[in-house]
Design a protein around this motif. Sequence first.
Motif, PDB file in Angstrom:
ATOM      1  N   GLN A 160      -8.523   4.937   1.424  1.00 39.56           N
ATOM      2  CA  GLN A 160      -9.286   4.314   0.556  1.00 39.56           C
ATOM      3  C   GLN A 160      -9.478   2.895   0.713  1.00 39.56           C
ATOM      4  O   GLN A 160     -10.479   2.314   1.067  1.00 39.56           O
ATOM      5  N   LEU A 185     -11.034   2.002   4.424  1.00 41.26           N
ATOM      6  CA  LEU A 185     -12.341   2.272   4.340  1.00 41.26           C
ATOM      7  C   LEU A 185     -13.096   1.060   3.568  1.00 41.26           C
ATOM      8  O   LEU A 185     -14.096   0.377   4.240  1.00 41.26           O
ATOM      9  N   GLN A 234     -22.204   2.714  -0.319  1.00 47.66           N
ATOM     10  CA  GLN A 234     -21.093   2.336  -0.400  1.00 47.66           C
ATOM     11  C   GLN A 234     -20.134   3.015  -1.515  1.00 47.66           C
ATOM     12  O   GLN A 234     -19.227   3.523  -1.589  1.00 47.66           O
ATOM     13  N   THR A 276     -19.699   6.550  -0.570  1.00 50.10           N
ATOM     14  CA  THR A 276     -18.280   6.575   0.180  1.00 50.10           C
ATOM     15  C   THR A 276     -17.032   6.355  -0.592  1.00 50.10           C
ATOM     16  O   THR A 276     -15.916   7.156  -0.363  1.00 50.10           O
ATOM     17  N   ASP A 277     -16.927   5.595  -1.640  1.00 47.60           N
ATOM     18  CA  ASP A 277     -15.818   5.141  -2.453  1.00 47.60           C
ATOM     19  C   ASP A 277     -15.554   6.479  -3.283  1.00 47.60           C
ATOM     20  O   ASP A 277     -14.431   7.032  -3.420  1.00 47.60           O
ATOM     21  N   LEU A 309     -18.486  12.702   2.057  1.00 49.05           N
ATOM     22  CA  LEU A 309     -18.158  11.677   2.974  1.00 49.05           C
ATOM     23  C   LEU A 309     -19.070  11.842   4.452  1.00 49.05           C
ATOM     24  O   LEU A 309     -19.389  10.893   5.037  1.00 49.05           O
ATOM     25  N   ALA A 352     -22.240  10.488   3.494  1.00 49.72           N
ATOM     26  CA  ALA A 352     -22.053   8.892   3.383  1.00 49.72           C
ATOM     27  C   ALA A 352     -22.237   8.582   4.978  1.00 49.72           C
ATOM     28  O   ALA A 352     -22.906   7.548   5.255  1.00 49.72           O
ATOM     29  N   LEU A 353     -21.736   9.235   5.963  1.00 52.77           N
ATOM     30  CA  LEU A 353     -21.614   9.053   7.342  1.00 52.77           C
ATOM     31  C   LEU A 353     -23.156   8.993   7.653  1.00 52.77           C
ATOM     32  O   LEU A 353     -23.479   7.886   8.449  1.00 52.77           O
ATOM     33  N   GLN A 379     -24.778   6.016   6.385  1.00 50.70           N
ATOM     34  CA  GLN A 379     -23.943   4.736   7.089  1.00 50.70           C
ATOM     35  C   GLN A 379     -24.609   4.425   8.633  1.00 50.70           C
ATOM     36  O   GLN A 379     -24.739   3.242   9.246  1.00 50.70           O
ATOM     37  N   ASP A 390     -17.304   0.519  10.882  1.00 50.87           N
ATOM     38  CA  ASP A 390     -17.386   1.105   9.509  1.00 50.87           C
ATOM     39  C   ASP A 390     -17.839   2.597   9.812  1.00 50.87           C
ATOM     40  O   ASP A 390     -17.006   3.387   9.289  1.00 50.87           O
ATOM     41  N   ILE A 450     -15.250   5.926   9.081  1.00 51.02           N
ATOM     42  CA  ILE A 450     -15.551   7.237   8.241  1.00 51.02           C
ATOM     43  C   ILE A 450     -15.238   8.424   9.301  1.00 51.02           C
ATOM     44  O   ILE A 450     -14.817   9.567   9.005  1.00 51.02           O
TER      45      ILE A 450
END
Length: 309
Positions: free
Chosen positions: A145, A148, A254, A257-258, A276, A279-280, A283, A293, A297
């Motif tokens: 965590q 990232l 973001q 992702t968190d 995730l 999120a990828l 991103q 970044d 991931i």
Amino acid sequence: CGVLATVLCKPVQKLNAWRVLTGRLTMLLELVPTHGLDAPAKENSFSLEHVMKFATSCFESANGEARSRAMQVVLACVDIVGGKVRKYLPKTLKPAMRDVVENAIEESEDSYDVRGRGGALSPKAATSTSMSMRGGFGATSSSAQRALRASPTAFASSPRRSQSTQIDGGDEDVDDGADAGVPSLTSSAKSLEREITRRIDAYGEQHPDVAAAMNDLATVHSENEDFDRALTLYERALAIQRAALGDAHPETVQTLTDLAICHLDRDENDLGKPLLERALEYQEAILGPNHADVGAIRDVLASLDGGVR
């Protein structure tokens, strides 16, 4: 060092004045690559020492955007002078933050690194980042965590736990005792709670600035491994950002992702992995497929797919 450089790097007495900090850091991020560092031939060249001292002092700000900009400035210095920045890194720098800087230095010094700014990680740096994300060869944990979040564009590391944090002139707090089994709140967390309340009063509960403060507070709780509190805050922040900014906005992505990493920290891979993966996708669209970044991931997802626990 020119007059502008002197003004921009002038020490700030109150780190809670985050708008001043982010304004200066943003200007440094634009000007340093143009005018250089310790370059006598350039009239407006910046002093590496002054830039680094100012930027690293901003790591102690309670505001996530200020800390993110500060890390970007440090990494811009690395792009120019490489390992010379090590001399100015504080001894108290958080390990996750130091890892990001060291990875960038390795990339700048690696003869196989042909990525340029914003490209793919070099082989050595990619291996180092992958190891950091997985907590060595062990489980995907809170180290993942922190790694990232401690990236150039997604830096959201919490303030030092031992230091009282002031926001908008708030008074310093002393930690209260906690009931048995209930983690006590750090002064940073209390300050951020006050900031959330202030922003709700000023802007309403559904404002993106409220979500940003919630994300900062969630990060503090995650750093203290209080994942239950962090999870609730990430979910609230994400709901606000989706409604106000849209699913594809960088701030929303973001927080997504968190939230995913928080689930992984709770050993809830069945919940964290799909988030995730989503999120990828975002991103990649925002940063490009070769951004560091994005690679970070992918490394976490690869560790899950490979059964690295």
